[in-house]
Design an enzyme around this catalytic site. Structure first.
Site, PDB file in Angstrom:
ATOM      1  NE  ARG A 129      -4.118  -2.109   2.047  1.00 35.26           N
ATOM      2  CZ  ARG A 129      -3.998  -3.089   2.615  1.00 35.26           C
ATOM      3  NH1 ARG A 129      -3.070  -3.390   3.271  1.00 35.26           N
ATOM      4  NH2 ARG A 129      -5.115  -3.987   2.411  1.00 35.26           N
ATOM      5  CE  LYS A 151       0.157  14.272 -13.940  1.00 38.85           C
ATOM      6  NZ  LYS A 151      -0.138  14.741 -15.204  1.00 38.85           N
ATOM      7  CD  GLU A 193       8.049  16.763 -21.454  1.00 41.32           C
ATOM      8  OE1 GLU A 193       7.611  17.728 -21.061  1.00 41.32           O
ATOM      9  OE2 GLU A 193       7.413  15.650 -21.710  1.00 41.32           O
ATOM     10  CE  LYS A 237       6.081  17.570 -13.484  1.00 43.44           C
ATOM     11  NZ  LYS A 237       6.458  16.207 -14.392  1.00 43.44           N
ATOM     12  CD  GLU A 247      -3.211  16.421 -14.866  1.00 49.06           C
ATOM     13  OE1 GLU A 247      -4.122  16.308 -15.616  1.00 49.06           O
ATOM     14  OE2 GLU A 247      -2.056  16.433 -14.770  1.00 49.06           O
ATOM     15  NE  ARG A 251       1.436  17.287 -11.721  1.00 50.03           N
ATOM     16  CZ  ARG A 251       1.945  16.591 -10.992  1.00 50.03           C
ATOM     17  NH1 ARG A 251       1.800  16.454  -9.571  1.00 50.03           N
ATOM     18  NH2 ARG A 251       2.822  15.561 -11.596  1.00 50.03           N
ATOM     19  CG  ASN A 255      -1.352  17.322 -18.725  1.00 47.62           C
ATOM     20  OD1 ASN A 255      -0.485  16.264 -18.662  1.00 47.62           O
ATOM     21  ND2 ASN A 255      -2.281  17.511 -18.027  1.00 47.62           N
ATOM     22  CG  HIS A 258       2.221  15.953 -22.125  1.00 42.57           C
ATOM     23  ND1 HIS A 258       3.051  17.097 -22.533  1.00 42.57           N
ATOM     24  CD2 HIS A 258       3.004  14.954 -21.747  1.00 42.57           C
ATOM     25  CE1 HIS A 258       4.295  17.017 -21.950  1.00 42.57           C
ATOM     26  NE2 HIS A 258       4.249  15.608 -21.459  1.00 42.57           N
ATOM     27  CG  HIS A 262      -0.543  11.126 -24.247  1.00 37.66           C
ATOM     28  ND1 HIS A 262      -0.854  11.452 -22.899  1.00 37.66           N
ATOM     29  CD2 HIS A 262       0.998  11.259 -23.883  1.00 37.66           C
ATOM     30  CE1 HIS A 262      -0.011  11.619 -21.861  1.00 37.66           C
ATOM     31  NE2 HIS A 262       1.030  11.617 -22.627  1.00 37.66           N
ATOM     32  CG  HIS A 275       6.710  11.362 -23.455  1.00 39.86           C
ATOM     33  ND1 HIS A 275       5.223  11.178 -24.018  1.00 39.86           N
ATOM     34  CD2 HIS A 275       6.935  12.278 -22.859  1.00 39.86           C
ATOM     35  CE1 HIS A 275       4.543  12.070 -23.057  1.00 39.86           C
ATOM     36  NE2 HIS A 275       5.766  12.836 -22.442  1.00 39.86           N
TER      37      HIS A 275
END
Length: 371
Positions: A129, A151, A193, A237, A247, A251, A255, A258, A262, A275
Site C-alpha cells: 500500500r 505521477k 519538454e 515544475k 492536477e 497542474r 500537459n 501532451h 499521446h 515521448h
C-alpha cells in the site's frame, strides 16, 4: 572534485511530502549518503530498478554508494522501450520486491529514464500500500519532467498512462554526467519538454534556447546552458506541483503538447515516436489550434516551430483517420463529462486551459501538421 558543494537544490514544497531535487556532476556517488540523511537506516532493503543499457554504465557506481551506507541492495533489470510500460512489468517489480523481502521501511530506486521512473514509482505506490521511492533520472526528459511531481503509472492498450497513481518521491537526484552516454535522439526528445516549460511560463528559458547557436547534442548545449535548463525546468515544475499536486486545475498546464502527443503515440503503437518527439508534434498542433481560435499570433507559432526544428525534433505527422483521432481523444484520462481539456498558448510564456474546443477543431489542427 567535491561533489557535495557542487550540488544545486530545488525544493518541491508539499508540506509533509516535500522533497529536494538535487543536481550535480557525480551526484550518484552521494546517493547512499543522501538516503541516510532522509532517515533510512543501515540494513534497510533497497530494490534498484533499471535497464541493462543504463546499469552497465552507472549500476555498480550507484550500488557501491548504497552498500557503503549499509543498505541491503538488489538490482532488477527490465527490458527497454515504451512498449514495456505495462502491468506485466509492474508484476516483475512486485515479484522482485517479494523475493527481496521489501518492508514498509524499504525503498525502491528508479535508475533510468521516464519509463523506468513511472514503473518503479507505481510499483512503490502499490507495494504494501505504498513504500518510498527515489528517482535517479538518466535521460534529459526524465530529469526535467518525468522524475518530478509524483505521477506514476503504465499504459493501457487504449491509451497512455491510463493506469497509475500519484506517489511523490522522497528525493530526485540528477547527475548530469549520465547524459554523456545518452543517444542524441534521446537528448533531442528531452529538449521538447524544456521548450514546453518555456512556452507555458518561462520566456527567459525560451529566449536562452533561441539565442544558443547549436542545440542538437549535449556537447553543443554546453555545461552552462545545460545547468540552466535543469535548474529552471525543475523549478518550473516544482512551482506548479506545489500549487496543484493532483492536477485539480493549474497542474494541467504541464500537459501542454501532451494531449495530442499521446494520440500520436497511441495510434502508432508507441513504436514510431519517442515521448518527447510526440510532445513536440503535440505542441505544434496545439499552436495551430490557438491560431484557429485567435489566441496567439502567427509569429509566436513560427518561433515555436523554429526552435523545435533547431532541436532536431519532428514537425510533421503521418495522416490519420479523423475517427481514430476522435476515439483516442475521448479516451484521454483528462476527459471530464465528455469534454477534453486542451492547454493552448496565448504567447511565449503563457497558456490557457480550455474545455470548449470542439473535437473537430482539434482533429483539424493535427491534420494541419500532417504530411
Amino acid at each position: 572534485m567535491d561533489v557535495d558543494k557542487a550540488l544545486s537544490k530545488v525544493l518541491v514544497e508539499l508540506g509533509e511530502n516535500s522533497y529536494a531535487i538535487q543536481i550535480g556532476c557525480g551526484a550518484i556517488e552521494l546517493l547512499g549518503q543522501e538516503i541516510s540523511k532522509l532517515g533510512f537506516k543501515s540494513g534497510a532493503r533497497v530494490l534498484v530498478v533499471s535497464q541493462q543499457a543504463v546499469a552497465q554504465h552507472y549500476g555498480q557506481q550507484l550500488l557501491s554508494g548504497l552498500n557503503r551506507e549499509g543498505f541491503l541492495t538488489e538490482l532488477l533489470l527490465l527490458p527497454s522501450g515504451e512498449d514495456q510500460k505495462n502491468p506485466a512489468s509492474i508484476s516483475k517489480i512486485h515479484n522482485a520486491a517479494y523475493e527481496h523481502q521489501l518492508e514498509r521501511s524499504s525503498l525502491i530506486i528508479a535508475l533510468g529514464g521516464g519509463v523506468i521512473g513511472d514503473m518503479a514509482g507505481f510499483a512503490a505506490a502499490t507495494w504494501l500500500r505504498g513504500i518510498a521511492v527515489v528517482q535517479v533520472p538518466t535521460t534529459l526528459l526524465a530529469m526535467v519532467d518525468a522524475s518530478i511531481g509524483g505521477k506514476t503509472g503504465v499504459n493501457h492498450p487504449g491509451g497512455k498512462n491510463l493506469i497509475g497513481a500519484f506517489h511523490q518521491p522522497k528525493l530526485v537526484l540528477i547527475d548530469q554526467n549520465t547524459l554523456s552516454t545518452l543517444p542524441q535522439r534521446e537528448v533531442r526528445a528531452g529538449l521538447a519538454e524544456v521548450i514546453k516549460y518555456g512556452v507555458i511560463g518561462d520566456p527567459v528559458l525560451f529566449d536562452a534556447l533561441e539565442q544558443h547557436a547549436e542545440l542538437g547534442s549535449i556537447d553543443e548545449i554546453g555545461e552552462s546552458l545545460l545547468l540552466q535548463i535543469l535548474k529552471r525546468s525543475a523549478a518550473a515544475k516544482a512551482r506548479v506541483v506545489a500549487a496543484d499536486e493532483r492536477e485539480g486545475n493549474l497542474r494541467a498546464i504541464l500537459n501542454y503538447g501532451h494531449t495530442l502527443g499521446h494520440v500520436l503515440e497511441t495510434l502508432t503503437s508507441y513504436e514510431k515516436y519517442l515521448h518527447g518527439e510526440a510532445v513536440a508534434l503535440g505542441m505544434l498542433a496545439a499552436g495551430e489550434l490557438s491560431l484557429q481560435l485567435g489566441l496567439w499570433p502567427a509569429a509566436d507559432q513560427q518561433r515555436q516551430r523554429q526552435i523545435i526544428e533547431r532541436c532536431g525534433l519532428p514537425t510533421a505527422t503521418p495522416r490519420f483517420e479523423a475517427e481514430e483521432v476522435r476515439n483516442c481523444l475521448l479516451r484521454d484520462k483528462k476527459v471530464i463529462a465528455g469534454r477534453v481539456r486542451f492547454v493552448l498558448p496565448t504567447g511565449i510564456g503563457a497558456v490557457e486551459i480550455r474545455d470548449d474546443v470542439t473535437l473537430d477543431a482539434a482533429i483539424e489542427a493535427l491534420a494541419s501538421i500532417s504530411q
